[in-house]
Write a protein that holds these residues in place. Structure first.
Motif, PDB file in Angstrom:
ATOM      1  N   MET A   1      -6.123 -26.399  35.832  1.00  0.00           N
ATOM      2  CA  MET A   1      -5.663 -27.614  35.335  1.00  0.00           C
ATOM      3  C   MET A   1      -6.630 -28.760  35.784  1.00  0.00           C
ATOM      4  N   ARG A   2      -6.905 -29.618  34.724  1.00  0.00           N
ATOM      5  CA  ARG A   2      -7.899 -30.666  34.871  1.00  0.00           C
ATOM      6  C   ARG A   2      -7.077 -32.106  34.762  1.00  0.00           C
ATOM      7  N   LYS A   3      -7.695 -32.967  35.756  1.00  0.00           N
ATOM      8  CA  LYS A   3      -7.093 -34.359  35.705  1.00  0.00           C
ATOM      9  C   LYS A   3      -7.948 -35.258  34.692  1.00  0.00           C
ATOM     10  N   ILE A   4      -7.469 -35.821  33.744  1.00  0.00           N
ATOM     11  CA  ILE A   4      -8.219 -36.744  32.750  1.00  0.00           C
ATOM     12  C   ILE A   4      -7.566 -37.997  32.773  1.00  0.00           C
ATOM     13  N   THR A   5      -8.507 -39.026  32.720  1.00  0.00           N
ATOM     14  CA  THR A   5      -8.065 -40.348  32.788  1.00  0.00           C
ATOM     15  C   THR A   5      -8.346 -40.925  31.099  1.00  0.00           C
ATOM     16  N   LEU A   6      -7.138 -41.246  30.677  1.00  0.00           N
ATOM     17  CA  LEU A   6      -6.962 -41.826  29.450  1.00  0.00           C
ATOM     18  C   LEU A   6      -7.615 -43.175  29.333  1.00  0.00           C
ATOM     19  N   THR A  11      -3.335 -41.280  33.810  1.00  0.00           N
ATOM     20  CA  THR A  11      -4.043 -39.828  34.240  1.00  0.00           C
ATOM     21  C   THR A  11      -3.168 -38.673  33.764  1.00  0.00           C
ATOM     22  N   VAL A  12      -3.488 -37.854  33.385  1.00  0.00           N
ATOM     23  CA  VAL A  12      -2.778 -36.624  32.873  1.00  0.00           C
ATOM     24  C   VAL A  12      -3.470 -35.338  33.554  1.00  0.00           C
ATOM     25  N   GLU A  13      -2.632 -34.444  33.734  1.00  0.00           N
ATOM     26  CA  GLU A  13      -3.059 -33.165  34.455  1.00  0.00           C
ATOM     27  C   GLU A  13      -2.893 -32.096  33.326  1.00  0.00           C
ATOM     28  N   VAL A  14      -3.670 -31.609  32.586  1.00  0.00           N
ATOM     29  CA  VAL A  14      -3.580 -30.362  31.644  1.00  0.00           C
ATOM     30  C   VAL A  14      -4.705 -29.383  31.717  1.00  0.00           C
ATOM     31  N   GLU A  15      -4.340 -28.074  31.162  1.00  0.00           N
ATOM     32  CA  GLU A  15      -5.396 -27.085  30.952  1.00  0.00           C
ATOM     33  C   GLU A  15      -6.263 -27.558  29.728  1.00  0.00           C
ATOM     34  N   CYS A  16      -5.492 -27.803  28.875  1.00  0.00           N
ATOM     35  CA  CYS A  16      -6.419 -28.155  27.568  1.00  0.00           C
ATOM     36  C   CYS A  16      -5.704 -29.367  26.942  1.00  0.00           C
ATOM     37  N   LEU A  17      -6.480 -30.506  26.766  1.00  0.00           N
ATOM     38  CA  LEU A  17      -6.111 -31.670  26.191  1.00  0.00           C
ATOM     39  C   LEU A  17      -5.845 -31.679  24.750  1.00  0.00           C
ATOM     40  N   SER A  18      -6.424 -30.905  24.148  1.00  0.00           N
ATOM     41  CA  SER A  18      -6.353 -30.887  22.706  1.00  0.00           C
ATOM     42  C   SER A  18      -5.052 -30.212  22.155  1.00  0.00           C
ATOM     43  N   PHE A  19      -4.584 -29.048  23.123  1.00  0.00           N
ATOM     44  CA  PHE A  19      -3.432 -28.515  22.907  1.00  0.00           C
ATOM     45  C   PHE A  19      -2.337 -29.302  23.516  1.00  0.00           C
ATOM     46  N   ALA A  20      -2.438 -30.044  24.331  1.00  0.00           N
ATOM     47  CA  ALA A  20      -1.387 -30.986  25.097  1.00  0.00           C
ATOM     48  C   ALA A  20      -1.290 -32.170  23.930  1.00  0.00           C
ATOM     49  N   LEU A  21      -2.345 -32.599  23.239  1.00  0.00           N
ATOM     50  CA  LEU A  21      -1.950 -33.609  22.154  1.00  0.00           C
ATOM     51  C   LEU A  21      -1.240 -32.965  20.889  1.00  0.00           C
ATOM     52  N   VAL A  25       2.898 -32.812  24.205  1.00  0.00           N
ATOM     53  CA  VAL A  25       2.943 -33.037  25.886  1.00  0.00           C
ATOM     54  C   VAL A  25       2.166 -34.399  26.042  1.00  0.00           C
ATOM     55  N   VAL A  26       1.189 -34.783  25.515  1.00  0.00           N
ATOM     56  CA  VAL A  26       0.558 -36.090  25.714  1.00  0.00           C
ATOM     57  C   VAL A  26       0.504 -36.718  24.362  1.00  0.00           C
ATOM     58  N   GLU A  27       1.231 -37.990  24.614  1.00  0.00           N
ATOM     59  CA  GLU A  27       1.188 -38.881  23.305  1.00  0.00           C
ATOM     60  C   GLU A  27       0.020 -40.013  23.274  1.00  0.00           C
ATOM     61  N   ASP A  29      -2.227 -43.080  22.221  1.00  0.00           N
ATOM     62  CA  ASP A  29      -1.518 -44.350  21.725  1.00  0.00           C
ATOM     63  C   ASP A  29      -1.571 -44.552  20.151  1.00  0.00           C
ATOM     64  N   GLY A  30      -0.476 -45.009  19.739  1.00  0.00           N
ATOM     65  CA  GLY A  30      -0.179 -45.456  18.210  1.00  0.00           C
ATOM     66  C   GLY A  30       0.597 -44.052  17.715  1.00  0.00           C
ATOM     67  N   GLY A  31       0.349 -42.974  18.738  1.00  0.00           N
ATOM     68  CA  GLY A  31       1.045 -41.774  17.859  1.00  0.00           C
ATOM     69  C   GLY A  31       0.307 -41.079  17.054  1.00  0.00           C
ATOM     70  N   VAL A  32       0.827 -40.125  16.164  1.00  0.00           N
ATOM     71  CA  VAL A  32      -0.046 -39.234  15.409  1.00  0.00           C
ATOM     72  C   VAL A  32      -0.226 -39.911  14.154  1.00  0.00           C
ATOM     73  N   VAL A  33      -1.422 -40.264  13.666  1.00  0.00           N
ATOM     74  CA  VAL A  33      -1.812 -41.098  12.478  1.00  0.00           C
ATOM     75  C   VAL A  33      -1.375 -40.260  11.228  1.00  0.00           C
ATOM     76  N   ILE A  34      -1.644 -38.880  11.241  1.00  0.00           N
ATOM     77  CA  ILE A  34      -1.301 -38.001  10.089  1.00  0.00           C
ATOM     78  C   ILE A  34      -1.062 -36.572  10.486  1.00  0.00           C
ATOM     79  N   GLU A  35      -0.257 -35.847   9.954  1.00  0.00           N
ATOM     80  CA  GLU A  35      -0.121 -34.493  10.569  1.00  0.00           C
ATOM     81  C   GLU A  35       0.208 -33.830   9.120  1.00  0.00           C
ATOM     82  N   THR A  36      -0.541 -32.711   8.828  1.00  0.00           N
ATOM     83  CA  THR A  36      -0.227 -31.659   7.655  1.00  0.00           C
ATOM     84  C   THR A  36      -0.306 -30.589   8.249  1.00  0.00           C
ATOM     85  N   GLU A  37      -0.049 -29.449   7.312  1.00  0.00           N
ATOM     86  CA  GLU A  37      -0.100 -28.004   7.736  1.00  0.00           C
ATOM     87  C   GLU A  37      -1.786 -27.662   8.000  1.00  0.00           C
TER      88      GLU A  37
END
Length: 104
Positions: A1-6, A11-21, A25-27, A29-37
């Motif tokens: 696990m890595r500690k990352i300061t946003l 500060t979040v502790e995650v194994e993979c920030l991309s997966f957490a987003l 798991v990690v939200e 700021d402003g939420g998701v702009v767009i998500e498609t398939e």
């Protein structure tokens, strides 16, 4: 696990920030702009990206074409010098506008 300061100071502790987003798991700021398939977009959680774009414009794009590492000074400048309340509000406004436009 890595500690990352946003960029918001959290500060979040995650194994993979991309997966957490992408898994929520990690939200960002402003939420998701767009998500498609096949596409997922959110505000960069480490750097206030709206200011990076402005700085690139001021530089007339002269740092593009070199390695990805060449943008690191810009990212660090945005994170360290442009992360105040006023600028964060501008970033959030830009996120809202982009989200509205992309989800029409």
């Amino acid at each position: 696990m890595r500690k990352i300061t946003l960029s918001n100071g959290e500060t979040v502790e995650v194994e993979c920030l991309s997966f957490a987003l992408t898994s929520g798991v990690v939200e960002p700021d402003g939420g998701v702009v767009i998500e498609t398939e096949h596409f997922y977009a959110h505000q960069d959680v480490a750097y206030p990206i709206i200011f990076i774009l402005g700085w690139f414009q001021d530089m007339n794009g002269c740092i593009f074409g070199r390695s990805v590492e060449s943008v690191r000074p810009v990212l660090l400048h945005a994170k360290n010098e442009m992360n105040d309340k006023e600028n964060v509000e501008e970033v959030m406004e830009a996120i809202n506008i982009l989200t509205e436009e992309l989800n029409k």
